[in-house]
Design a protein around this motif. Structure first.
Motif, PDB file in Angstrom:
ATOM      1  N   GLU A   1       0.709  -1.014  -0.257  1.00 30.29           N
ATOM      2  CA  GLU A   1       0.213   0.405  -0.493  1.00 30.29           C
ATOM      3  C   GLU A   1       1.150   1.192   0.119  1.00 30.29           C
ATOM      4  OE1 GLU A   1      -3.886   1.350   2.062  1.00 30.29           O
ATOM      5  OE2 GLU A   1      -3.202  -0.762   3.011  1.00 30.29           O
ATOM      6  N   SER A   2       2.269   1.333   0.693  1.00 30.03           N
ATOM      7  CA  SER A   2       3.504   1.803   0.706  1.00 30.03           C
ATOM      8  C   SER A   2       3.982   1.915  -0.572  1.00 30.03           C
ATOM      9  CB  SER A   2       3.606   2.368   2.199  1.00 30.03           C
ATOM     10  OG  SER A   2       4.270   1.164   2.613  1.00 30.03           O
ATOM     11  N   ARG A   3       4.672   1.208  -1.228  1.00 30.68           N
ATOM     12  CA  ARG A   3       5.245   1.260  -2.492  1.00 30.68           C
ATOM     13  C   ARG A   3       5.175   1.102  -3.352  1.00 30.68           C
ATOM     14  NH1 ARG A   3      10.341  -1.234   0.702  1.00 30.68           N
ATOM     15  NH2 ARG A   3      11.197  -1.110  -1.474  1.00 30.68           N
ATOM     16  N   HIS A   4       3.772   0.719  -3.777  1.00 28.61           N
ATOM     17  CA  HIS A   4       3.474  -0.106  -5.072  1.00 28.61           C
ATOM     18  C   HIS A   4       3.572   1.222  -5.657  1.00 28.61           C
ATOM     19  CE1 HIS A   4       2.043  -2.105  -8.403  1.00 28.61           C
ATOM     20  NE2 HIS A   4       2.192  -3.204  -8.004  1.00 28.61           N
ATOM     21  N   PRO A   5       4.211   1.132  -6.685  1.00 27.92           N
ATOM     22  CA  PRO A   5       4.055   2.272  -7.741  1.00 27.92           C
ATOM     23  C   PRO A   5       2.902   2.399  -8.819  1.00 27.92           C
ATOM     24  CG  PRO A   5       5.560   0.166  -8.815  1.00 27.92           C
ATOM     25  CD  PRO A   5       5.345   0.114  -7.798  1.00 27.92           C
ATOM     26  N   ALA A   6       1.971   1.631  -9.001  1.00 29.76           N
ATOM     27  CA  ALA A   6       0.882   1.573  -9.434  1.00 29.76           C
ATOM     28  C   ALA A   6      -0.022   2.331  -8.384  1.00 29.76           C
ATOM     29  CB  ALA A   6       0.414   0.374  -9.914  1.00 29.76           C
ATOM     30  N   ILE A   7      -0.102   1.889  -7.299  1.00 29.30           N
ATOM     31  CA  ILE A   7      -0.899   2.778  -6.333  1.00 29.30           C
ATOM     32  C   ILE A   7      -0.454   4.180  -6.255  1.00 29.30           C
ATOM     33  CG2 ILE A   7      -1.963   3.015  -3.933  1.00 29.30           C
ATOM     34  CD1 ILE A   7      -1.140  -0.398  -3.632  1.00 29.30           C
TER      35      ILE A   7
ATOM     36  N   ALA B   1       6.545 -17.954  -6.464  1.00 27.94           N
ATOM     37  CA  ALA B   1       5.365 -17.168  -5.608  1.00 27.94           C
ATOM     38  C   ALA B   1       6.663 -16.215  -4.955  1.00 27.94           C
ATOM     39  CB  ALA B   1       4.993 -18.346  -5.227  1.00 27.94           C
ATOM     40  N   ARG B   2       7.952 -16.450  -4.376  1.00 26.93           N
ATOM     41  CA  ARG B   2       8.617 -15.690  -3.459  1.00 26.93           C
ATOM     42  C   ARG B   2       8.862 -14.562  -4.522  1.00 26.93           C
ATOM     43  NH1 ARG B   2       9.639 -12.429  -0.256  1.00 26.93           N
ATOM     44  NH2 ARG B   2      11.332 -13.081   1.148  1.00 26.93           N
ATOM     45  N   LEU B   3       8.820 -14.823  -5.823  1.00 20.26           N
ATOM     46  CA  LEU B   3       9.442 -13.564  -7.009  1.00 20.26           C
ATOM     47  C   LEU B   3       8.122 -12.532  -6.779  1.00 20.26           C
ATOM     48  CD1 LEU B   3      12.145 -14.941  -8.782  1.00 20.26           C
ATOM     49  CD2 LEU B   3      11.874 -12.989  -7.358  1.00 20.26           C
ATOM     50  N   SER B   4       6.594 -13.497  -6.800  1.00 24.29           N
ATOM     51  CA  SER B   4       5.957 -12.552  -7.401  1.00 24.29           C
ATOM     52  C   SER B   4       4.332 -11.629  -6.499  1.00 24.29           C
ATOM     53  CB  SER B   4       4.963 -14.085  -7.706  1.00 24.29           C
ATOM     54  OG  SER B   4       3.104 -13.573  -7.767  1.00 24.29           O
ATOM     55  N   LEU B   5       5.354 -12.488  -5.203  1.00 23.17           N
ATOM     56  CA  LEU B   5       5.159 -11.683  -3.731  1.00 23.17           C
ATOM     57  C   LEU B   5       5.633 -10.396  -3.436  1.00 23.17           C
ATOM     58  CD1 LEU B   5       3.468 -11.974  -1.442  1.00 23.17           C
ATOM     59  CD2 LEU B   5       5.244 -13.170   0.064  1.00 23.17           C
ATOM     60  N   LEU B   6       7.175 -10.261  -4.127  1.00 16.81           N
ATOM     61  CA  LEU B   6       7.852  -9.370  -4.105  1.00 16.81           C
ATOM     62  C   LEU B   6       7.241  -8.611  -5.124  1.00 16.81           C
ATOM     63  CD1 LEU B   6      11.324 -10.287  -3.925  1.00 16.81           C
ATOM     64  CD2 LEU B   6      10.064  -9.709  -2.234  1.00 16.81           C
ATOM     65  N   ALA B   7       6.972  -8.695  -5.775  1.00 16.19           N
ATOM     66  CA  ALA B   7       6.439  -7.712  -7.551  1.00 16.19           C
ATOM     67  C   ALA B   7       5.269  -7.313  -7.103  1.00 16.19           C
ATOM     68  CB  ALA B   7       6.673  -8.740  -8.902  1.00 16.19           C
ATOM     69  N   ASN B   8       4.118  -8.002  -6.642  1.00 20.66           N
ATOM     70  CA  ASN B   8       3.194  -7.264  -6.760  1.00 20.66           C
ATOM     71  C   ASN B   8       3.146  -6.429  -5.281  1.00 20.66           C
ATOM     72  OD1 ASN B   8       1.147  -9.392  -8.061  1.00 20.66           O
ATOM     73  ND2 ASN B   8       1.275 -10.721  -6.768  1.00 20.66           N
ATOM     74  N   THR B   9       4.417  -6.851  -4.151  1.00 19.56           N
ATOM     75  CA  THR B   9       4.721  -5.754  -2.932  1.00 19.56           C
ATOM     76  C   THR B   9       5.121  -4.620  -3.539  1.00 19.56           C
ATOM     77  OG1 THR B   9       4.748  -7.485  -1.444  1.00 19.56           O
ATOM     78  CG2 THR B   9       5.150  -5.545  -0.652  1.00 19.56           C
ATOM     79  N   GLY B  10       5.301  -4.359  -4.954  1.00 18.97           N
ATOM     80  CA  GLY B  10       6.387  -3.187  -5.549  1.00 18.97           C
ATOM     81  C   GLY B  10       7.503  -3.370  -5.293  1.00 18.97           C
ATOM     82  N   ILE B  11       8.019  -4.136  -4.794  1.00 22.17           N
ATOM     83  CA  ILE B  11       9.621  -3.834  -4.530  1.00 22.17           C
ATOM     84  C   ILE B  11      10.625  -5.124  -5.186  1.00 22.17           C
ATOM     85  CG2 ILE B  11       9.239  -3.083  -1.533  1.00 22.17           C
ATOM     86  CD1 ILE B  11       9.551  -5.595  -0.801  1.00 22.17           C
ATOM     87  N   LEU B  12      10.305  -5.498  -6.165  1.00 17.48           N
ATOM     88  CA  LEU B  12      11.220  -6.293  -6.545  1.00 17.48           C
ATOM     89  C   LEU B  12      12.059  -5.598  -7.542  1.00 17.48           C
ATOM     90  CD1 LEU B  12      11.332  -9.108  -8.113  1.00 17.48           C
ATOM     91  CD2 LEU B  12       9.936  -8.668  -9.606  1.00 17.48           C
TER      92      LEU B  12
END
Length: 478
Positions: free
Chosen positions: A283-289, A452-463
């Motif tokens: 919520e705080s870091r994802h670029p799309a948000i 799944a691990r990288l998808s979690l990082l990507a969906n969080t916006g910190i990949l």
């Protein structure tokens, strides 16, 4: 210095600064963000390396695949151009606080001709005409301020949009890289099973020659070999297909010959942490948000700007002219005119146009707010799904290793028993089939964990590159 020299100096200064502005005053109002000066960075502060060429004769590392994709992706270039464009909008908004100065110099020939009956001789005069003006808006009830804030927010939205494009491209190429590497591991495993089946067929043929077994064992072993070879062919086809998809994601020529490293046999899974931590980071870091939030804020500032356009404005104006005014003839006297004043402009009636423009701006802000809520909900939902997939993959990872070890031991045992004539061919073939399934399960478990691990990082916006590299090296990712 007299008025003539001042006007000439202003005109010469303007003509000199125009070609030199790109070199000396490329960004005089400091509107460009630091990213345009230093280059874009990923969430882990790593930079995109487009200078060095990738040597495709060596196994393709994930970082090289990511760099190549980030340098070749057209959407990233488009979002970078959007940042430049929005920087220009910010500069325009800041320039609205400064005065505008104009000057002109004219060389005129003024000829006066009278009719023949007037008995007046024609006259001709040649001279220079100078003119300078200054306009400066002093007060406008917050219109410029709202426009500046809206421009700043749209620049933030452009920066976030570029980050979102980076994240999307990275997630795509990383996923393609892992899928290609996984399909390569499956192909190798299928080829290994085919080799085992061939060895089993050789043993069965040798035993049949010695009369230790019947032809049925040889036929069953030949059938198992044909099936294993067929699976190996399908696995090779899947590998070639995923390799082509990886090249496409990287933006390179599809005829380029690339090689991938082998899938690691052992991984040390890291802790996934609590779901609430991932949701807060997203919520705080994802670029799309961040992009949607900046767009909403800019639209709210737009309401203030539209409202202020219908309020009074205060401007200061100053003019100086010598030998007349522009687009007029030369003055008969060598005279200089100067004036300075304050102008208050009060909009009285615009046919209710302003009323509907305000309604339009308010509706646009409401739409942006709804888009922000929708984007946030969609991304947080993806984070929850990725977190659940990572949890499941983490549990499957350890069990798949136990299954593989048991299946390998079963194959070794059945082969020894078959060599000693205390087991039939069906036991050997069943053990080999179980090993093939166990290998498939193990390869899939490793792939699902990494994905799944990288998808979690990507969906969080910190990949970032460091997190992706750490995942391939089986290191913990904080």
């Amino acid at each position: 210095m007299n008025a003539n020299k001042v006007l000439i100096a202003l005109c010469l200064l303007g003509s000199w600064m125009e070609p030199a502005a790109s070199d000396m005053l490329d960004d005089p109002l400091l509107a460009q963000p630091v990213q345009l000066q230093e280059g874009a960075t990923l969430p882990d502060s790593s930079r995109i390396d487009c200078a060095s060429a990738v040597d495709f004769s060596h196994p393709l590392a994930l970082t090289d695949a990511v760099d190549t994709a980030l340098c070749n992706n057209p959407q990233i270039r488009a979002t970078w151009a959007e940042i430049k464009m929005q920087s220009g909008v910010v500069g325009e908004a800041r320039a609205a606080y400064l005065p505008t100065i104009n000057g002109s110099v004219s060389r005129l020939k003024d000829t006066t001709t009278y009719s023949s009956g007037a008995r007046q001789p024609s006259s001709t005069s040649i001279g220079n005409q100078y003119y300078g003006s200054l306009n400066w808006r002093l007060f406008d009830f917050g219109g410029r301020s709202a426009n500046r804030e809206a421009a700043n927010e749209m620049l933030l939205a452009a920066l976030a949009g570029h980050d979102a494009a980076l994240q999307k491209t990275m997630a795509s190429v990383i996923q393609s890289w892992f899928e290609a590497m996984t399909s390569q591991a499956v192909m190798d495993a299928r080829q290994h099973i085919a080799q085992l089946a061939m060895q089993t067929l050789s043993v069965a043929q040798r035993r049949e020659t010695k009369g230790a077994t019947t032809q049925d064992d040889t036929l069953q072993a030949a059938t198992a070999l044909a099936k294993a070879q067929l699976n190996a062919i399908h696995a090779r086809g899947d590998y070639q297909k995923n390799l082509a998809l990886l090249k496409q994601a990287m933006g390179i020529d599809l005829t380029t010959d690339i090689h991938l490293p082998a899938q690691p046999e052992q991984v040390n899974p890291s802790d996934i942490h609590d779901l609430n931590q991932w949701l807060k980071q997203a919520e705080s870091r994802h670029p799309a948000i961040a992009q949607a939030r900046a767009k909403w804020q800019a639209d709210k500032d737009k309401i203030i700007q539209v409202r202020s356009d219908g309020l009074p404005t205060l401007d200061m104006t100053a003019h100086i002219s010598r030998n007349g005014f522009p687009n007029q003839g030369l003055s008969s006297l060598n005279q200089t005119d100067k004036d300075i004043g304050l102008t208050v402009s009060v909009p009285l009636f615009d046919g209710f146009s302003r009323h509907y423009k305000i309604q339009e701006a308010q509706a646009q802000a409401e739409q942006s707010e709804a888009q922000l809520e929708d984007t946030t909900a969609h991304i947080l939902t993806d984070v929850v799904k990725a977190w659940a997939d990572a949890k499941t993959a983490l549990s499957v990872l350890s069990v798949s290793q136990q299954l593989l070890d048991a299946a390998q031991a079963s194959v070794n045992s059945s082969r020894r028993r078959y060599d000693k004539n205390v087991a039939d061919i069906l036991e050997v073939l069943n053990a080999q089939s179980a090993l093939a399934d166990a290998q498939q399960q193990r390869i899939q478990a490793i792939a699902e964990w990494q994905s799944a691990r990288l998808s979690l990082l990507a969906n969080t916006g910190i990949l970032g590159q460091l997190s992706a590299t750490a995942q391939t090296r089986s290191q913990d990712i904080p």
